[in-house]
Design a protein around this motif. Sequence first.
Motif, PDB file in Angstrom:
ATOM      1  N   PRO A  36       9.431  94.358 -10.103  1.00 57.37           N
ATOM      2  CA  PRO A  36       8.050  93.995 -10.417  1.00 57.37           C
ATOM      3  C   PRO A  36       7.174  93.846  -9.171  1.00 57.37           C
ATOM      4  N   PHE A  37       7.775  93.947  -8.002  1.00 57.73           N
ATOM      5  CA  PHE A  37       7.010  93.785  -6.773  1.00 57.73           C
ATOM      6  C   PHE A  37       6.566  95.151  -6.262  1.00 57.73           C
ATOM      7  N   GLN A  38       5.285  95.284  -6.056  1.00 60.75           N
ATOM      8  CA  GLN A  38       4.724  96.556  -5.614  1.00 60.75           C
ATOM      9  C   GLN A  38       4.014  96.366  -4.282  1.00 60.75           C
ATOM     10  N   LEU A  39       4.111  97.344  -3.413  1.00 64.85           N
ATOM     11  CA  LEU A  39       3.439  97.286  -2.127  1.00 64.85           C
ATOM     12  C   LEU A  39       1.923  97.135  -2.295  1.00 64.85           C
ATOM     13  N   ALA A  40       1.393  97.762  -3.327  1.00 60.71           N
ATOM     14  CA  ALA A  40      -0.050  97.697  -3.561  1.00 60.71           C
ATOM     15  C   ALA A  40      -0.530  96.272  -3.833  1.00 60.71           C
ATOM     16  N   SER A  41       0.348  95.406  -4.344  1.00 65.25           N
ATOM     17  CA  SER A  41      -0.065  94.034  -4.633  1.00 65.25           C
ATOM     18  C   SER A  41       0.386  93.043  -3.552  1.00 65.25           C
ATOM     19  N   ALA A  42       0.947  93.560  -2.479  1.00 70.05           N
ATOM     20  CA  ALA A  42       1.422  92.698  -1.394  1.00 70.05           C
ATOM     21  C   ALA A  42       0.251  92.165  -0.562  1.00 70.05           C
ATOM     22  N   THR A  43       0.487  91.034   0.074  1.00 72.53           N
ATOM     23  CA  THR A  43      -0.487  90.441   0.985  1.00 72.53           C
ATOM     24  C   THR A  43      -0.069  90.770   2.412  1.00 72.53           C
ATOM     25  N   ARG A  44      -1.004  91.191   3.195  1.00 72.24           N
ATOM     26  CA  ARG A  44      -0.690  91.502   4.593  1.00 72.24           C
ATOM     27  C   ARG A  44      -0.309  90.214   5.322  1.00 72.24           C
ATOM     28  N   PRO A  45       0.703  90.264   6.187  1.00 69.60           N
ATOM     29  CA  PRO A  45       1.137  89.057   6.902  1.00 69.60           C
ATOM     30  C   PRO A  45       0.001  88.351   7.642  1.00 69.60           C
ATOM     31  N   GLU A  46      -0.893  89.107   8.210  1.00 65.83           N
ATOM     32  CA  GLU A  46      -1.986  88.487   8.959  1.00 65.83           C
ATOM     33  C   GLU A  46      -2.984  87.751   8.055  1.00 65.83           C
ATOM     34  N   ASP A  47      -2.885  87.977   6.735  1.00 67.39           N
ATOM     35  CA  ASP A  47      -3.767  87.289   5.795  1.00 67.39           C
ATOM     36  C   ASP A  47      -3.150  86.012   5.219  1.00 67.39           C
ATOM     37  N   VAL A  48      -1.923  85.710   5.636  1.00 69.73           N
ATOM     38  CA  VAL A  48      -1.243  84.514   5.161  1.00 69.73           C
ATOM     39  C   VAL A  48      -1.430  83.398   6.190  1.00 69.73           C
ATOM     40  N   CYS A  49      -1.837  82.238   5.697  1.00 64.85           N
ATOM     41  CA  CYS A  49      -1.972  81.079   6.573  1.00 64.85           C
ATOM     42  C   CYS A  49      -1.476  79.839   5.839  1.00 64.85           C
ATOM     43  N   ARG A  50      -1.431  78.746   6.510  1.00 67.19           N
ATOM     44  CA  ARG A  50      -0.935  77.503   5.939  1.00 67.19           C
ATOM     45  C   ARG A  50      -1.714  77.123   4.674  1.00 67.19           C
ATOM     46  N   ASP A  51      -3.004  77.386   4.664  1.00 72.60           N
ATOM     47  CA  ASP A  51      -3.851  76.976   3.538  1.00 72.60           C
ATOM     48  C   ASP A  51      -3.653  77.806   2.274  1.00 72.60           C
ATOM     49  N   ASN A  52      -3.198  79.056   2.401  1.00 74.80           N
ATOM     50  CA  ASN A  52      -3.079  79.900   1.207  1.00 74.80           C
ATOM     51  C   ASN A  52      -1.653  80.333   0.889  1.00 74.80           C
ATOM     52  N   ALA A  53      -0.692  79.990   1.716  1.00 78.94           N
ATOM     53  CA  ALA A  53       0.685  80.479   1.536  1.00 78.94           C
ATOM     54  C   ALA A  53       1.255  80.099   0.175  1.00 78.94           C
ATOM     55  N   GLN A  54       1.089  78.861  -0.246  1.00 75.03           N
ATOM     56  CA  GLN A  54       1.640  78.414  -1.527  1.00 75.03           C
ATOM     57  C   GLN A  54       1.033  79.189  -2.696  1.00 75.03           C
ATOM     58  N   SER A  55      -0.237  79.443  -2.655  1.00 70.46           N
ATOM     59  CA  SER A  55      -0.900  80.138  -3.765  1.00 70.46           C
ATOM     60  C   SER A  55      -0.517  81.611  -3.844  1.00 70.46           C
ATOM     61  N   LEU A  56       0.037  82.162  -2.778  1.00 69.09           N
ATOM     62  CA  LEU A  56       0.434  83.569  -2.766  1.00 69.09           C
ATOM     63  C   LEU A  56       1.853  83.798  -3.285  1.00 69.09           C
ATOM     64  N   LEU A  57       2.628  82.734  -3.431  1.00 66.83           N
ATOM     65  CA  LEU A  57       4.004  82.874  -3.902  1.00 66.83           C
ATOM     66  C   LEU A  57       4.045  83.267  -5.376  1.00 66.83           C
ATOM     67  N   GLN A  58       4.982  84.135  -5.703  1.00 61.33           N
ATOM     68  CA  GLN A  58       5.205  84.561  -7.083  1.00 61.33           C
ATOM     69  C   GLN A  58       6.324  83.719  -7.681  1.00 61.33           C
ATOM     70  N   PRO A  59       6.339  83.530  -8.992  1.00 63.13           N
ATOM     71  CA  PRO A  59       7.429  82.764  -9.622  1.00 63.13           C
ATOM     72  C   PRO A  59       8.778  83.442  -9.382  1.00 63.13           C
ATOM     73  N   ALA A  60       9.796  82.627  -9.135  1.00 63.65           N
ATOM     74  CA  ALA A  60      11.144  83.148  -8.885  1.00 63.65           C
ATOM     75  C   ALA A  60      11.667  83.969 -10.058  1.00 63.65           C
ATOM     76  N   LEU A  61      11.213  83.688 -11.265  1.00 62.35           N
ATOM     77  CA  LEU A  61      11.671  84.436 -12.444  1.00 62.35           C
ATOM     78  C   LEU A  61      11.369  85.926 -12.337  1.00 62.35           C
ATOM     79  N   LEU A  62      10.356  86.294 -11.607  1.00 60.95           N
ATOM     80  CA  LEU A  62      10.026  87.715 -11.452  1.00 60.95           C
ATOM     81  C   LEU A  62      11.125  88.482 -10.729  1.00 60.95           C
ATOM     82  N   ALA A  63      11.886  87.790  -9.903  1.00 59.98           N
ATOM     83  CA  ALA A  63      12.921  88.458  -9.114  1.00 59.98           C
ATOM     84  C   ALA A  63      14.224  88.660  -9.874  1.00 59.98           C
ATOM     85  N   ILE A  64      14.360  88.047 -11.025  1.00 58.15           N
ATOM     86  CA  ILE A  64      15.639  88.121 -11.745  1.00 58.15           C
ATOM     87  C   ILE A  64      15.461  88.585 -13.185  1.00 58.15           C
ATOM     88  N   THR A  65      14.560  89.500 -13.406  1.00 60.79           N
ATOM     89  CA  THR A  65      14.272  89.956 -14.769  1.00 60.79           C
ATOM     90  C   THR A  65      15.475  90.604 -15.458  1.00 60.79           C
TER      91      THR A  65
END
Length: 95
Positions: A1-30
């Motif tokens: 379910p993870f696509q490169l097109a929906s990925a966040t660039r590393p330089e766009d991740v910071c302490r203030d937004n990191a938590q909101s960018l995480l996907q639910p763990a259930l997506l990884a074990i479908t």
Amino acid sequence: PFQLASATRPEDVCRDNAQSLLQPALLAITSLPRVEITQLQAERLGATGVSFDLSLNAGEFSAGAEVAAIAPDGRLFAIITPSKGDRWKLKSFLG
């Protein structure tokens, strides 16, 4: 379910937004079978060692199968694997 097109660039991740960018763990074990556990079972699972009884029918899963234990709130709680009888082994604990 993870696509490169929906990925966040590393330089766009910071302490203030990191938590909101995480996907639910259930997506990884479908592909894993799932069992819903009660709050009591979650507490027992979190407090036990290698082998435990969750009062779930381990016999309906093949030996060595990985099963996603889903917490009452719908999140992935742990990956468990059936053992002998109705006993289970903890493979990965997320809590």
